[in-house]
Design a protein around this motif. Structure first.
Motif, short mmCIF file in Angstrom:
data_model
loop_
_atom_site.label_atom_id
_atom_site.label_comp_id
_atom_site.label_asym_id
_atom_site.label_seq_id
_atom_site.Cartn_x
_atom_site.Cartn_y
_atom_site.Cartn_z
N HIS A 146 -18.24 28.97 111.13
CA HIS A 146 -18.84 30.09 111.85
C HIS A 146 -19.39 31.16 110.90
O HIS A 146 -19.97 32.15 111.35
CB HIS A 146 -17.81 30.72 112.78
N LEU A 147 -19.21 30.94 109.58
CA LEU A 147 -19.68 31.92 108.59
C LEU A 147 -20.87 31.37 107.81
O LEU A 147 -21.07 30.15 107.73
CB LEU A 147 -18.56 32.27 107.61
N THR A 148 -21.63 32.28 107.23
CA THR A 148 -22.74 31.88 106.36
C THR A 148 -22.18 31.46 105.00
O THR A 148 -20.99 31.65 104.70
CB THR A 148 -23.73 33.03 106.15
N VAL A 149 -23.06 30.94 104.16
CA VAL A 149 -22.66 30.56 102.80
C VAL A 149 -22.10 31.77 102.05
O VAL A 149 -21.03 31.71 101.43
CB VAL A 149 -23.87 29.97 102.04
N GLU A 150 -22.81 32.89 102.12
CA GLU A 150 -22.36 34.09 101.40
C GLU A 150 -21.02 34.58 101.94
O GLU A 150 -20.14 34.97 101.17
CB GLU A 150 -23.40 35.19 101.50
N TYR A 210 -15.26 35.36 101.07
CA TYR A 210 -13.88 35.21 101.54
C TYR A 210 -12.93 34.98 100.37
O TYR A 210 -11.77 35.40 100.41
CB TYR A 210 -13.79 34.05 102.53
N GLY A 211 -13.43 34.31 99.32
CA GLY A 211 -12.61 34.04 98.14
C GLY A 211 -12.27 35.28 97.34
O GLY A 211 -11.43 35.22 96.43
N LEU A 212 -12.89 36.42 97.67
CA LEU A 212 -12.65 37.65 96.93
C LEU A 212 -11.51 38.48 97.51
O LEU A 212 -11.03 39.42 96.87
CB LEU A 212 -13.93 38.51 96.91
N LYS A 213 -11.10 38.17 98.74
CA LYS A 213 -10.20 39.04 99.47
C LYS A 213 -8.86 39.27 98.76
O LYS A 213 -8.32 40.38 98.76
CB LYS A 213 -9.95 38.50 100.88
N ARG A 214 -8.30 38.22 98.18
CA ARG A 214 -6.97 38.35 97.58
C ARG A 214 -7.01 38.49 96.06
O ARG A 214 -5.97 38.48 95.42
CB ARG A 214 -6.10 37.14 97.96
N SER A 215 -8.19 38.60 95.50
CA SER A 215 -8.30 38.68 94.04
C SER A 215 -8.30 40.13 93.57
O SER A 215 -9.05 40.97 94.08
CB SER A 215 -9.59 37.99 93.57
N LYS A 216 -7.45 40.42 92.59
CA LYS A 216 -7.41 41.76 92.03
C LYS A 216 -8.44 41.93 90.92
O LYS A 216 -8.80 43.06 90.58
CB LYS A 216 -6.00 42.05 91.49
N ARG A 266 -16.74 29.56 95.90
CA ARG A 266 -15.71 30.36 96.57
C ARG A 266 -14.43 30.41 95.72
O ARG A 266 -13.78 31.46 95.64
CB ARG A 266 -15.40 29.78 97.95
N ALA A 267 -14.08 29.29 95.08
CA ALA A 267 -12.88 29.27 94.25
C ALA A 267 -13.07 30.08 92.97
O ALA A 267 -12.12 30.69 92.47
CB ALA A 267 -12.52 27.82 93.90
N LEU A 268 -14.29 30.12 92.46
CA LEU A 268 -14.53 30.74 91.16
C LEU A 268 -14.79 32.24 91.22
O LEU A 268 -14.51 32.95 90.25
CB LEU A 268 -15.71 30.05 90.45
N VAL A 269 -15.34 32.75 92.32
CA VAL A 269 -15.64 34.18 92.37
C VAL A 269 -14.37 35.03 92.28
O VAL A 269 -14.42 36.20 91.89
CB VAL A 269 -16.44 34.57 93.64
N ALA A 270 -13.22 34.46 92.62
CA ALA A 270 -11.96 35.18 92.50
C ALA A 270 -11.51 35.30 91.05
O ALA A 270 -10.52 35.95 90.75
CB ALA A 270 -10.88 34.49 93.33
#
Length: 372
Positions: free
Chosen positions: A89-93, A98-104, A144-148
């Motif tokens: 239900h989400l776009t590519v971006e 989403y992968g950024l939410k839990r990354s400090k 998504r895995a790497l942006v964190a």
């Protein structure tokens, strides 16, 4: 350094037992037959599975031992599964963000743009994921895995669910990504071709036991591909890129460890191989690994000259050290110094050429057959 001391029994009839240290640099491939424990190992490292007998630390930071267990979201480890596992239900971006939410300490915007460029995702950012091909979806999952900005990236057979055409395309993206990336990668695969093209180190598991830990080229054994009924031994050679031929879309490798300034005097064998894209070809002086399968090596008795009127680009003088008959084939083991090569020919050809151990022959390798 990734330190592992594991004795894990996910089922009554299987135990994963290994103790080793993996350098946190480059790509470490994890290989083994189905059921050997590859995915179990990654899930333990990621914290998705828990074992009472597992000591795991990353860069001297304890992730799990008898006293503590760090939750998966706090381990700073990225995970790419066989299937992309994106939100439809989400776009590519939006999937990537989403992968950024839990990354400090996520990638900054400049690093993110560089990542999108390497994976060619910029034109896709506004699209819904259900409109993407399997290869495109997997590139999104990787981003998504790497942006964190994880300390370690785990990849569990990321090409397994991709068709052959998109698999080759995604493999090219991975090669570019790993050249650019400074994050260490643990890469699970059963495909020797992926090991040759991507891996710096290799772990081989068999029934939960670690049977090899070293460089890919040091591990030479018979492998079976999923679409072949016959044995097809292969070797992995390491070479130095000494020339690029844009006109022919080919590169030249000097096989073996070499100083680029001493190439002309070393006498090391050279190989020509094709490259899908000159723009993405490795730089002169860089290290390249190649995979050569026995069925792609033919034999000639014409040892007078390396250069003959033939479409085969690579002719290497080698000595037959062993002949093993495997009806209706003959498997030849060839040696040249510390280099080993296999050739699978028909028994009829072996008989007609009167081949025998100790003979010097020309090993012929098509440039189009070399995987690298």
């Amino acid at each position: 350094m990734l330190t592992l001391d594991i004795h894990h029994s996910p089922s009554p009839d299987f135990q994963l037992a290994l103790k080793t240290q993996v350098p946190c640099q480059g790509v470490t491939a994890v290989c083994g037959h189905s059921g050997s424990g590859k995915t179990s190992l990654l899930r333990l490292i990621a914290g998705l599975d828990r074992s009472v007998n597992a000591d795991i630390s990353l860069n001297q930071r304890v992730l799990q031992d008898s006293q503590q267990f760090v939750a998966p979201e706090r381990r700073r480890i990225g995970y790419v599964f066989q299937d992309a596992r994106l939100f439809s239900h989400l776009t590519v971006e939006q999937n990537i963000r989403y992968g950024l939410k839990r990354s400090k300490t996520p990638m900054d915007s400049e690093q993110q743009q560089a990542l999108f460029t390497v994976l060619e995702l910029s034109p896709l950012l506004s699209r819904r994921v259900e409109k993407l091909s399997g290869g495109e979806q997997q590139r999104v999952a990787i981003a998504r895995a790497l942006v964190a900005n994880p300390d370690l990236l785990l990849m569990d057979e990321p090409l397994a669910a991709i068709d052959a055409t998109h698999k080759a395309e995604l493999l090219t993206y991975l090669q570019q990504l790993f050249r650019w990336l400074e994050i260490p990668v643990l890469y699970v695969t059963h495909a020797l071709a992926e090991v040759a093209q991507l891996a710096d180190q290799l772990l081989v598991l068999d029934h939960g036991k670690l049977i090899h830990h070293g460089t890919p080229e040091a591990w030479v054994s018979a492998q079976y591909s999923s679409d072949e009924k016959e044995q097809n031994p292969a070797v992995i050679w390491r070479g130095t890129v000494v020339g690029i031929e844009p006109e022919w879309q080919m590169i030249q490798l000097e096989i073996g460890e070499a100083n680029i300034n001493e190439i002309n005097s070393t006498g090391r064998p050279r190989l020509s191989l094709v490259t899908d894209s000159i723009a993405d070809a490795p730089l002169t002086g860089s290290v390249q690994r190649v995979l050569i399968k026995a069925r792609d090596v033919s034999i000639s008795l014409d040892t007078a000259s390396i250069s003959v009127a033939s479409s085969i680009q690579n002719r290497l003088p080698m000595t037959i050290s062993q002949i093993e008959n495997q009806a209706p084939y003959s498997l030849l083991t060839l040696q040249a110094g510390d280099l080993t090569l296999y050739s699978m020919i028909t028994r009829k050809s072996c008989h007609q050429l009167q081949l025998a151990s100790g003979m010097t022959v020309m090993a012929q390798i098509k440039a189009t057959a070399i995987i690298g």
